[in-house]
Design a protein around this motif. Sequence first.
Motif, PDB file in Angstrom:
ATOM      1  N   GLU A  14      24.381 -18.488  32.819  1.00 31.24           N
ATOM      2  CA  GLU A  14      23.279 -19.032  32.030  1.00 31.24           C
ATOM      3  C   GLU A  14      22.954 -17.997  30.970  1.00 31.24           C
ATOM      4  O   GLU A  14      22.899 -16.807  31.260  1.00 31.24           O
ATOM      5  N   PHE A  15      22.747 -18.451  29.737  1.00 34.49           N
ATOM      6  CA  PHE A  15      22.584 -17.496  28.642  1.00 34.49           C
ATOM      7  C   PHE A  15      21.971 -18.171  27.428  1.00 34.49           C
ATOM      8  O   PHE A  15      21.888 -19.393  27.355  1.00 34.49           O
ATOM      9  N   GLY A  16      21.592 -17.338  26.477  1.00 35.62           N
ATOM     10  CA  GLY A  16      21.204 -17.791  25.152  1.00 35.62           C
ATOM     11  C   GLY A  16      19.755 -18.228  25.034  1.00 35.62           C
ATOM     12  O   GLY A  16      19.098 -18.575  26.013  1.00 35.62           O
ATOM     13  N   GLU A  17      19.308 -18.172  23.807  1.00 33.50           N
ATOM     14  CA  GLU A  17      18.006 -18.698  23.419  1.00 33.50           C
ATOM     15  C   GLU A  17      18.085 -18.949  21.919  1.00 33.50           C
ATOM     16  O   GLU A  17      18.382 -18.034  21.161  1.00 33.50           O
ATOM     17  N   TYR A  18      17.846 -20.194  21.531  1.00 30.68           N
ATOM     18  CA  TYR A  18      17.948 -20.570  20.132  1.00 30.68           C
ATOM     19  C   TYR A  18      16.758 -21.449  19.785  1.00 30.68           C
ATOM     20  O   TYR A  18      16.590 -22.527  20.348  1.00 30.68           O
ATOM     21  N   HIS A  19      15.926 -20.997  18.860  1.00 34.60           N
ATOM     22  CA  HIS A  19      14.742 -21.733  18.428  1.00 34.60           C
ATOM     23  C   HIS A  19      15.108 -22.624  17.233  1.00 34.60           C
ATOM     24  O   HIS A  19      15.628 -22.137  16.239  1.00 34.60           O
ATOM     25  N   VAL A  20      14.833 -23.895  17.358  1.00 34.42           N
ATOM     26  CA  VAL A  20      15.215 -24.887  16.355  1.00 34.42           C
ATOM     27  C   VAL A  20      14.038 -25.145  15.415  1.00 34.42           C
ATOM     28  O   VAL A  20      12.926 -25.398  15.875  1.00 34.42           O
ATOM     29  N   THR A  21      14.301 -25.099  14.116  1.00 34.07           N
ATOM     30  CA  THR A  21      13.257 -25.394  13.133  1.00 34.07           C
ATOM     31  C   THR A  21      13.575 -26.680  12.386  1.00 34.07           C
ATOM     32  O   THR A  21      14.738 -27.072  12.245  1.00 34.07           O
ATOM     33  N   ARG A  81      41.984 -25.283  22.827  1.00 35.98           N
ATOM     34  CA  ARG A  81      42.886 -26.406  22.551  1.00 35.98           C
ATOM     35  C   ARG A  81      42.103 -27.655  22.196  1.00 35.98           C
ATOM     36  O   ARG A  81      42.675 -28.658  21.815  1.00 35.98           O
ATOM     37  N   GLY A  82      40.784 -27.589  22.322  1.00 38.42           N
ATOM     38  CA  GLY A  82      39.935 -28.729  21.996  1.00 38.42           C
ATOM     39  C   GLY A  82      38.770 -28.807  22.962  1.00 38.42           C
ATOM     40  O   GLY A  82      38.503 -27.875  23.722  1.00 38.42           O
ATOM     41  N   VAL A  83      38.071 -29.944  22.897  1.00 36.76           N
ATOM     42  CA  VAL A  83      36.996 -30.224  23.848  1.00 36.76           C
ATOM     43  C   VAL A  83      37.174 -31.652  24.350  1.00 36.76           C
ATOM     44  O   VAL A  83      37.679 -32.522  23.636  1.00 36.76           O
ATOM     45  N   ASP A  84      36.774 -31.878  25.565  1.00 38.55           N
ATOM     46  CA  ASP A  84      36.771 -33.211  26.164  1.00 38.55           C
ATOM     47  C   ASP A  84      35.335 -33.585  26.493  1.00 38.55           C
ATOM     48  O   ASP A  84      34.485 -32.710  26.711  1.00 38.55           O
ATOM     49  N   GLU A  85      35.096 -34.882  26.549  1.00 37.44           N
ATOM     50  CA  GLU A  85      33.840 -35.424  27.060  1.00 37.44           C
ATOM     51  C   GLU A  85      32.598 -34.911  26.338  1.00 37.44           C
ATOM     52  O   GLU A  85      31.559 -34.669  26.969  1.00 37.44           O
ATOM     53  N   LEU A  86      32.666 -34.751  25.020  1.00 43.70           N
ATOM     54  CA  LEU A  86      31.489 -34.353  24.248  1.00 43.70           C
ATOM     55  C   LEU A  86      30.447 -35.463  24.333  1.00 43.70           C
ATOM     56  O   LEU A  86      30.736 -36.614  24.025  1.00 43.70           O
ATOM     57  N   ARG A  87      29.242 -35.086  24.771  1.00 44.89           N
ATOM     58  CA  ARG A  87      28.152 -36.059  24.903  1.00 44.89           C
ATOM     59  C   ARG A  87      26.858 -35.464  24.364  1.00 44.89           C
ATOM     60  O   ARG A  87      26.489 -34.349  24.712  1.00 44.89           O
ATOM     61  N   TRP A  88      26.167 -36.249  23.530  1.00 41.84           N
ATOM     62  CA  TRP A  88      24.824 -35.898  23.083  1.00 41.84           C
ATOM     63  C   TRP A  88      23.873 -36.683  23.972  1.00 41.84           C
ATOM     64  O   TRP A  88      23.760 -37.899  23.868  1.00 41.84           O
ATOM     65  N   LYS A  89      23.170 -35.984  24.843  1.00 41.19           N
ATOM     66  CA  LYS A  89      22.402 -36.654  25.893  1.00 41.19           C
ATOM     67  C   LYS A  89      20.934 -36.853  25.559  1.00 41.19           C
ATOM     68  O   LYS A  89      20.319 -37.794  26.037  1.00 41.19           O
ATOM     69  N   LYS A  90      20.359 -35.955  24.779  1.00 45.56           N
ATOM     70  CA  LYS A  90      18.959 -36.060  24.379  1.00 45.56           C
ATOM     71  C   LYS A  90      18.834 -35.518  22.965  1.00 45.56           C
ATOM     72  O   LYS A  90      19.501 -34.554  22.612  1.00 45.56           O
ATOM     73  N   PRO A  91      17.954 -36.102  22.164  1.00 41.17           N
ATOM     74  CA  PRO A  91      17.778 -35.572  20.814  1.00 41.17           C
ATOM     75  C   PRO A  91      17.135 -34.184  20.832  1.00 41.17           C
ATOM     76  O   PRO A  91      16.318 -33.876  21.698  1.00 41.17           O
ATOM     77  N   VAL A  92      17.526 -33.368  19.862  1.00 48.75           N
ATOM     78  CA  VAL A  92      16.948 -32.040  19.667  1.00 48.75           C
ATOM     79  C   VAL A  92      15.986 -32.136  18.499  1.00 48.75           C
ATOM     80  O   VAL A  92      16.334 -32.661  17.439  1.00 48.75           O
ATOM     81  N   LYS A  93      14.772 -31.609  18.715  1.00 46.75           N
ATOM     82  CA  LYS A  93      13.695 -31.761  17.735  1.00 46.75           C
ATOM     83  C   LYS A  93      13.218 -30.403  17.227  1.00 46.75           C
ATOM     84  O   LYS A  93      13.425 -29.379  17.892  1.00 46.75           O
ATOM     85  N   PRO A  94      12.543 -30.391  16.097  1.00 52.92           N
ATOM     86  CA  PRO A  94      11.945 -29.146  15.630  1.00 52.92           C
ATOM     87  C   PRO A  94      11.014 -28.576  16.704  1.00 52.92           C
ATOM     88  O   PRO A  94      10.279 -29.319  17.357  1.00 52.92           O
ATOM     89  N   GLY A  95      11.102 -27.276  16.903  1.00 51.20           N
ATOM     90  CA  GLY A  95      10.287 -26.620  17.915  1.00 51.20           C
ATOM     91  C   GLY A  95      10.969 -26.469  19.256  1.00 51.20           C
ATOM     92  O   GLY A  95      10.482 -25.727  20.117  1.00 51.20           O
ATOM     93  N   ASP A  96      12.087 -27.177  19.478  1.00 57.46           N
ATOM     94  CA  ASP A  96      12.821 -27.006  20.735  1.00 57.46           C
ATOM     95  C   ASP A  96      13.422 -25.608  20.807  1.00 57.46           C
ATOM     96  O   ASP A  96      13.744 -24.991  19.780  1.00 57.46           O
ATOM     97  N   THR A  97      13.590 -25.131  22.019  1.00 54.19           N
ATOM     98  CA  THR A  97      14.300 -23.886  22.276  1.00 54.19           C
ATOM     99  C   THR A  97      15.466 -24.212  23.187  1.00 54.19           C
ATOM    100  O   THR A  97      15.273 -24.730  24.292  1.00 54.19           O
ATOM    101  N   LEU A  98      16.657 -23.928  22.701  1.00 56.58           N
ATOM    102  CA  LEU A  98      17.872 -24.241  23.444  1.00 56.58           C
ATOM    103  C   LEU A  98      18.363 -23.025  24.224  1.00 56.58           C
ATOM    104  O   LEU A  98      18.174 -21.889  23.805  1.00 56.58           O
TER     105      LEU A  98
END
Length: 149
Positions: A14-21, A81-98
């Motif tokens: 588990e890693f990372g922190e990204y603040h979305v504007t 070599r690529g990616v499989d099963e790419l899925r966007w499961k929930k929308p990301v909004k301003p103010g979210d932290t990923l």
Amino acid sequence: MQYYEDLEVGDTQEFGEYHVTGEEIVEFAEQYDPQPFHIDEEAAEESAFGELVASGWHTASMCMRMLVDGPLGEQASMGARGVDELRWKKPVKPGDTLSARTEVLDKRVSESDPRRGYVDVRFEGLNQDDEVVVSWISLAMIERRTPGE
């Protein structure tokens, strides 16, 4: 540096922190995915989302940044070599932290090039409520510490 031999099926991180504007959402979308619900707050209010949301491609890009700043920066990565099963499961909004988590699903030595191993990794990007917003399976290539063994 982490090599193919250092990874085991079942390993998790588990890693990372990204603040979305909102500004970043619009800037990315204006260049790469200029749909109204990504670039115009008023139009977004009338969309199925009801508010401005990030492009799925932007979400994947933000998560890729966390991967590079995190585990990939410590691995002898040879790309993918690529990616499989790419899925966007929930929308990301301003103010979210990923944030992100990974799990090694499978690994095997390349038959055509003994210098590399193939590692399949489940990736999940999560929002601040621990909800999965994007997922995929990365088909990574990792350098072997001891080629040919």
